[in-house]
Design a protein around this motif. Structure first.
Motif, mmCIF file in Angstrom:
data_model
loop_
_atom_site.group_PDB
_atom_site.id
_atom_site.type_symbol
_atom_site.label_atom_id
_atom_site.label_comp_id
_atom_site.label_asym_id
_atom_site.label_seq_id
_atom_site.Cartn_x
_atom_site.Cartn_y
_atom_site.Cartn_z
ATOM 1 N N GLY A 1 23.632 -4.628 11.823
ATOM 2 C CA GLY A 1 25.191 -4.406 12.336
ATOM 3 C C GLY A 1 25.583 -5.252 12.997
ATOM 4 O O GLY A 1 25.269 -6.025 13.648
ATOM 5 N N ILE A 2 26.778 -5.358 12.646
ATOM 6 C CA ILE A 2 27.805 -6.337 13.144
ATOM 7 C C ILE A 2 28.989 -5.217 13.470
ATOM 8 O O ILE A 2 29.589 -4.196 13.116
ATOM 9 N N ASP B 1 34.682 -6.873 3.273
ATOM 10 C CA ASP B 1 33.512 -7.304 2.523
ATOM 11 C C ASP B 1 32.386 -7.710 3.739
ATOM 12 O O ASP B 1 31.160 -7.185 3.409
ATOM 13 N N GLN B 2 32.727 -8.218 4.930
ATOM 14 C CA GLN B 2 31.648 -8.544 5.914
ATOM 15 C C GLN B 2 31.100 -7.331 6.518
ATOM 16 O O GLN B 2 29.726 -7.352 6.413
ATOM 17 N N LEU B 3 31.856 -6.445 6.864
ATOM 18 C CA LEU B 3 31.258 -5.342 7.429
ATOM 19 C C LEU B 3 30.512 -4.286 6.382
ATOM 20 O O LEU B 3 29.438 -3.887 6.846
ATOM 21 N N ASN C 1 26.725 -4.298 7.345
ATOM 22 C CA ASN C 1 26.317 -2.898 7.930
ATOM 23 C C ASN C 1 25.674 -1.755 6.900
ATOM 24 O O ASN C 1 25.043 -1.041 7.279
ATOM 25 N N PHE C 2 26.447 -2.086 5.667
ATOM 26 C CA PHE C 2 25.699 -0.923 4.713
ATOM 27 C C PHE C 2 24.689 -1.815 3.525
ATOM 28 O O PHE C 2 23.490 -1.360 3.362
ATOM 29 N N ARG C 3 25.106 -2.854 3.006
ATOM 30 C CA ARG C 3 24.326 -3.386 2.075
ATOM 31 C C ARG C 3 22.976 -4.029 2.733
ATOM 32 O O ARG C 3 21.805 -3.715 2.083
ATOM 33 N N GLY C 4 23.062 -4.472 3.968
ATOM 34 C CA GLY C 4 22.052 -5.052 4.564
ATOM 35 C C GLY C 4 20.883 -3.749 4.940
ATOM 36 O O GLY C 4 19.586 -4.101 4.685
ATOM 37 N N VAL C 5 21.398 -2.784 5.161
ATOM 38 C CA VAL C 5 20.607 -1.639 5.708
ATOM 39 C C VAL C 5 19.930 -1.241 4.259
ATOM 40 O O VAL C 5 18.705 -1.010 4.178
ATOM 41 N N GLY C 6 20.866 -1.187 3.197
ATOM 42 C CA GLY C 6 20.297 -0.783 1.963
ATOM 43 C C GLY C 6 19.330 -1.548 1.335
ATOM 44 O O GLY C 6 18.175 -1.287 0.658
#
Length: 260
Positions: free
Chosen positions: A92-93, A114-116, A120-125
């Protein structure tokens, strides 16, 4: 020793909840791949683990937005320890801040959006789907995912876009829990409230003062700030066999904030 012999990947291991979880998981017998975007801080975490006498810990630099980086972290666990048992997607950021204030949603830029969403979502996904592929490949009806969401994904609190991305993480957690229950894969999330970490504060270590602790503590009915260790201990429980019949849960670590 709640994770004795378990092969675990921890994202965001270089600081805050990720560092606390790395130390606590190691003390509970886990064999660790510590992944973080900031290599120097990540190596410091592994150094702290080894100073306590735990040798099964390796550092890998990882940008969670990049599928190849996340796959490399999982591959490192399989290579070093023979399998993957747990992934802690501690990702998360913070909300964008300009002129010392949270940016209103109507002032969010495309770059902010795009960054969040990416982190926060794609990174966890990325962590979830690649871990599930590995669990299914192992074929033993096992595997645990713990995601870091936030109380901001449960109530209207803090930055709107940040809360929306964390709400997406909670729904991802619930959906994946049901979709993968038949495969014995458990998926849960921890949802911290106000923690005193470097989250959103830049690279310099945040100095914890009594005034800062009091300010954070006043946000919660129990009157205490949430510590990284509080969140890491909740993640430890969800990752362990003590939670063997718990899946699809978004667990607040919030001093009673959501209940108030």
């Amino acid at each position: 020793m709640l994770l004795e012999g378990k092969s675990v990947v921890i994202m965001g291991a270089g600081s805050g909840v990720g560092r606390a979880a790395s130390l606590i998981f190691a003390r509970n017998g886990a064999k660790l791949i510590c992944a973080d975007l900031v290599a120097e801080r990540n190596e410091e975490t592994v150094g702290l683990i080894r100073e306590e006498g735990f040798t099964d810990a390796q550092a890998i630099t990882c940008n969670v937005v990049k599928e190849a980086d996340v796959q490399a972290a999982i591959d490192a666990a399989v290579s070093a320890y023979g399998r993957l048992d747990v992934i802690f997607n501690n990702v998360g950021i913070a909300s964008p801040v300009r002129n010392n204030a949270l940016v209103r949603f109507d002032e969010i830029t495309d770059e902010d959006f795009d960054q969040l969403n990416d982190v926060n979502f794609r990174g966890v996904g990325n962590g979830c789907r690649l871990a599930i592929r590995q669990f299914l490949k192992q074929g033993d009806h096992n595997g645990v995912i713990v995601n870091t969401a936030s109380v901001a994904g449960m109530v209207g609190w803090g930055g709107v876009l940040y809360g929306a991305t964390k709400g997406a993480v909670i729904q991802l957690t619930r959906g994946l829990a049901i979709e993968n229950a038949k495969n014995g894969i458990r998926v849960n999330a921890v949802c911290p409230a106000g923690m005193i970490t470097n989250f959103g504060a830049g690279s310099a270590p945040r100095v914890v003062t009594p005034e800062l602790e009091s300010m954070y503590g006043k946000q919660h009915p129990l009157g205490m700030p949430i510590s990284p260790e509080d969140c890491a201990n909740a993640a430890l429980f969800l990752a362990s066999d003590m939670a063997r019949n718990i899946t699809g849960v978004a667990l607040p670590v919030d001093g009673g904030y959501v209940a108030a």
